[in-house]
Write a protein that holds these residues in place. Structure first.
Motif, PDB file in Angstrom:
ATOM      1  N   HIS A   7       1.031  -1.185   0.046  1.00  0.00           N
ATOM      2  CA  HIS A   7       0.186   0.089  -0.039  1.00  0.00           C
ATOM      3  C   HIS A   7       0.920   1.328   0.102  1.00  0.00           C
ATOM      4  O   HIS A   7       1.892   1.441   0.720  1.00  0.00           O
ATOM      5  CB  HIS A   7      -0.888   0.054   1.586  1.00  0.00           C
ATOM      6  N   THR A   8       0.368   2.394  -0.625  1.00  0.00           N
ATOM      7  CA  THR A   8       0.985   3.613  -0.872  1.00  0.00           C
ATOM      8  C   THR A   8       0.248   4.671  -0.729  1.00  0.00           C
ATOM      9  O   THR A   8      -1.071   4.568  -1.141  1.00  0.00           O
ATOM     10  CB  THR A   8       1.798   3.644  -2.313  1.00  0.00           C
ATOM     11  N   ALA A   9       0.521   5.774  -0.140  1.00  0.00           N
ATOM     12  CA  ALA A   9       0.012   6.917   0.196  1.00  0.00           C
ATOM     13  C   ALA A   9       0.708   8.074   0.093  1.00  0.00           C
ATOM     14  O   ALA A   9       2.001   7.967   0.197  1.00  0.00           O
ATOM     15  CB  ALA A   9      -0.843   6.943   1.570  1.00  0.00           C
ATOM     16  N   TRP A  10       0.504   9.408   0.139  1.00  0.00           N
ATOM     17  CA  TRP A  10       1.218  10.529   0.078  1.00  0.00           C
ATOM     18  C   TRP A  10       0.549  11.685   1.004  1.00  0.00           C
ATOM     19  O   TRP A  10      -0.645  11.683   0.950  1.00  0.00           O
ATOM     20  CB  TRP A  10       1.279  11.149  -1.432  1.00  0.00           C
ATOM     21  N   THR A  21      -3.626  11.238   1.104  1.00  0.00           N
ATOM     22  CA  THR A  21      -4.185  10.701   0.043  1.00  0.00           C
ATOM     23  C   THR A  21      -3.583   9.349  -0.691  1.00  0.00           C
ATOM     24  O   THR A  21      -2.367   9.468  -0.361  1.00  0.00           O
ATOM     25  CB  THR A  21      -4.100  11.723  -1.266  1.00  0.00           C
ATOM     26  N   THR A  22      -4.457   8.578  -1.054  1.00  0.00           N
ATOM     27  CA  THR A  22      -3.895   7.568  -1.565  1.00  0.00           C
ATOM     28  C   THR A  22      -3.935   7.667  -3.184  1.00  0.00           C
ATOM     29  O   THR A  22      -3.537   6.318  -3.783  1.00  0.00           O
ATOM     30  CB  THR A  22      -4.965   6.208  -1.007  1.00  0.00           C
ATOM     31  N   GLN A 177       4.188   4.010   3.196  1.00  0.00           N
ATOM     32  CA  GLN A 177       4.109   2.687   2.767  1.00  0.00           C
ATOM     33  C   GLN A 177       3.836   1.520   3.888  1.00  0.00           C
ATOM     34  O   GLN A 177       4.242   1.808   5.065  1.00  0.00           O
ATOM     35  CB  GLN A 177       5.378   2.289   1.790  1.00  0.00           C
ATOM     36  N   TYR A 178       3.182   0.729   3.688  1.00  0.00           N
ATOM     37  CA  TYR A 178       3.173  -0.417   4.343  1.00  0.00           C
ATOM     38  C   TYR A 178       2.405  -1.925   3.501  1.00  0.00           C
ATOM     39  O   TYR A 178       2.210  -1.625   2.539  1.00  0.00           O
ATOM     40  CB  TYR A 178       2.320  -0.391   5.473  1.00  0.00           C
ATOM     41  N   VAL A 184      -7.598  -3.554   0.351  1.00  0.00           N
ATOM     42  CA  VAL A 184      -8.084  -1.911   0.394  1.00  0.00           C
ATOM     43  C   VAL A 184      -6.981  -1.187   1.251  1.00  0.00           C
ATOM     44  O   VAL A 184      -6.758  -1.715   2.284  1.00  0.00           O
ATOM     45  CB  VAL A 184      -9.597  -1.779   1.011  1.00  0.00           C
ATOM     46  N   ASP A 185      -6.621  -0.197   0.502  1.00  0.00           N
ATOM     47  CA  ASP A 185      -5.818   0.824   1.174  1.00  0.00           C
ATOM     48  C   ASP A 185      -6.215   1.275   2.695  1.00  0.00           C
ATOM     49  O   ASP A 185      -7.437   1.827   2.570  1.00  0.00           O
ATOM     50  CB  ASP A 185      -5.379   2.110   0.485  1.00  0.00           C
ATOM     51  N   SER A 186      -5.519   1.569   3.596  1.00  0.00           N
ATOM     52  CA  SER A 186      -6.012   2.080   4.760  1.00  0.00           C
ATOM     53  C   SER A 186      -5.931   3.542   4.846  1.00  0.00           C
ATOM     54  O   SER A 186      -5.243   4.113   4.189  1.00  0.00           O
ATOM     55  CB  SER A 186      -4.997   1.980   6.105  1.00  0.00           C
ATOM     56  N   PRO A 187      -7.189   4.262   5.428  1.00  0.00           N
ATOM     57  CA  PRO A 187      -7.634   5.544   5.305  1.00  0.00           C
ATOM     58  C   PRO A 187      -6.740   6.100   6.528  1.00  0.00           C
ATOM     59  O   PRO A 187      -7.065   7.550   6.712  1.00  0.00           O
ATOM     60  CB  PRO A 187      -8.842   5.704   5.456  1.00  0.00           C
ATOM     61  N   ASN A 188      -6.118   5.540   7.496  1.00  0.00           N
ATOM     62  CA  ASN A 188      -5.374   5.868   8.548  1.00  0.00           C
ATOM     63  C   ASN A 188      -4.094   6.178   8.201  1.00  0.00           C
ATOM     64  O   ASN A 188      -3.139   5.200   8.257  1.00  0.00           O
ATOM     65  CB  ASN A 188      -5.646   4.888   9.853  1.00  0.00           C
TER      66      ASN A 188
END
Length: 216
Positions: A7-10, A21-22, A177-178, A184-188
């Motif tokens: 998973h990746t977010a910014w 944001t994912t 990242q994790y 589903v990407d985590s919103p946390n």
């Protein structure tokens, strides 16, 4: 065996909480959207404010193809709301979407999003941007549109300026990242490990020495 998912977010802060944001942001097709766009009513229909494409060209020169999806998203607020309506659309013929918003004393602000699907007639149009149109808005009311973004794709992205206006500071500075076994990407933001990926622009260096004069 389970399937692992990466998973990746910014974000704009080291803890991931600032504008998390994912979805990596896309550049705006419109220019001048840093400044909110407003219309004060005159009790008439078809009051219009224009927002132009960044490259100064029409819809035929935006790198679009038949079947592409465009997304328009914005925040809106109306001062002294009582009545009237507004919507945003292409500023020419051959558009196939938009979202009419009716104004009442209890409906004076919100966040709106709609999609447009590109089709051959759309691409033969002459629109040079979008238009904010107000109808029957009282003289005591003002509509203000902010964080307006018009991009390719059907997924919501954070607001970004256009290609000619963007700076390093406009892009997310951190990547999170994790890995786990949930698709589903985590919103946390706290579920991600955050790393700096982009610093600020450095100061301009000193001007170099002038070169020798060319041959006459």
């Amino acid at each position: 065996g389970k399937t692992p998912y990466f998973h990746t977010a910014w974000a704009y802060s080291a803890d991931g909480t600032d504008r998390f944001t994912t979805v990596y942001p896309n550049l705006n097709l419109l220019k001048g959207t840093r400044t909110p766009i407003s219309i004060t009513g005159n009790n008439r229909s078809n009051q219009v404010a224009y927002i132009w494409f960044d490259n100064g060209k029409n819809i035929q020169n935006q790198g679009l193809s038949d079947g592409d999806i465009l997304t328009c998203e914005f925040d809106w607020e109306v001062s002294n709301p009582t009545s009237g309506s507004f919507f945003i659309q292409l500023n020419g013929p051959h558009w196939n979407g938009g979202q009419k918003i009716s104004i009442t004393s209890n409906n004076n602000r919100g966040h709106s999003k709609f999609n447009l699907e590109v089709y051959p007639g759309f691409l033969s149009g002459t629109a040079t941007g979008l238009q904010l149109r107000a109808d029957a808005l009282p003289t005591s009311s003002t509509i203000t549109i902010s964080n307006l973004i018009f991009t390719k794709g059907s997924v919501s992205t954070p607001w970004m300026p256009s290609a000619s206006e963007v700076t390093t500071e406009d892009y997310p500075k951190y990547i999170g990242q994790y890995t786990n076994y949930v698709q589903v990407d985590s919103p946390n933001p706290s579920d991600y490990t955050w790393s700096l990926i982009r610093g600020n622009d450095g100061k301009q260096g000193p001007q170099g020495e002038r070169g020798p004069q060319g041959l006459q």
